[in-house]
Design an enzyme around this catalytic site. Sequence first.
Site, PDB file in Angstrom:
ATOM      1  N   TYR A  51     -24.504 -19.893 -12.636  1.00  0.00           N
ATOM      2  CA  TYR A  51     -24.417 -20.328 -14.036  1.00  0.00           C
ATOM      3  C   TYR A  51     -24.612 -19.140 -14.981  1.00  0.00           C
ATOM      4  CZ  TYR A  51     -25.636 -23.075 -18.240  1.00  0.00           C
ATOM      5  OH  TYR A  51     -25.695 -23.599 -19.509  1.00  0.00           O
ATOM      6  N   LYS A  68     -21.934 -17.668 -17.662  1.00  0.00           N
ATOM      7  CA  LYS A  68     -22.211 -17.623 -19.105  1.00  0.00           C
ATOM      8  C   LYS A  68     -22.219 -16.178 -19.607  1.00  0.00           C
ATOM      9  CE  LYS A  68     -22.558 -22.058 -19.905  1.00  0.00           C
ATOM     10  NZ  LYS A  68     -21.681 -22.758 -20.854  1.00  0.00           N
TER      11      LYS A  68
END
Length: 248
Positions: A152, A156
């Site tokens: 993640y 990002k």
Amino acid sequence: MERFANKNVFLTGAASGIGKATARRLANEGAKLIIADVNQKLLEETSKELKDSILETYTLDISNLSDVAKIFEEIKSKFKSLQALVNVAGILRFDHSRDVEPKDWQKILDVNLTGTFFMCRYALPLIIESNGSIVNVSSSAALGSHAWTAAYSASKGGISAFSKTLAVEYGVQGVNVNCVCPASIETNMSTQTPLPSNIDKRLLKKIMPVDGVNRTPEDIASAIVFLASEDAVHINGIDLRVDGGLLT
Ligand SMILES: NC(=O)c1ccc[n+]([C@@H]2O[C@H](COP(=O)([O-])OP(=O)(O)OC[C@H]3O[C@@H](n4cnc5c(N)ncnc54)[C@H](O)[C@@H]3O)[C@@H](O)[C@H]2O)c1
């Protein structure tokens, strides 16, 4: 405030959480909305609630290249112009970094990073034409250290870096591209994503709100809508942390 009167805005992730709050806020400010999400059932609820502001509703997996390309062909011929693109859709998993399954890594990168790239790639011709704006939802995980978010955080971080390239390259043509980096917002994602087993509890403070209070999706929607509006015309290429000071 009617900052979006006569403006067409494409918003992903509109079925729930931050995306749904952003849809409501944009509609309140006069936007005509094209909304998309992979969750058809919940997306229909948003569409129904905001029906007077909705131009089109698409059930879409943003990581499906041919579907994204097809939708933008349709938008171009049907609506002619697009003033803003807001990419909110995303997914999260927590895993100990040494246990991340390659298939889970790939899925998170495919949706969060590549999906955001596909959306920007196909929206850009329309956004450039209207001197419009793009707001990508990144995360505090792109900027600081969070445990159990290897894939993640990488996705990002990629969104934040990729957005700056767009900001530089198309800023000279009157387009602004910015990221909002939330933390500690109460949504399905933050409340329903299980932590891995056997965690070292000392690491929890890295993902907990500083004052112990989770904030609402509306607290992120206000920042997203600001960056998408003319009020932010001279802001380009930033990561706006909306994290209650978590990374301060
Ligand atoms: N909640 C937080 O504290 C927090 C913190 C940092 C960043 N974010 C980011 O905010 C954004 C919104 O998350 P949220 O907290 O509202 O969670 P959420 O789960 O309520 O919303 C995410 C939405 O994205 C949609 N989606 C997932 N995969 C998709 C795909 N392939 N194609 C299209 N739509 C897809 C989901 O169906 C859902 O409606 C995400 O990008 C998330 O990473 C949230």
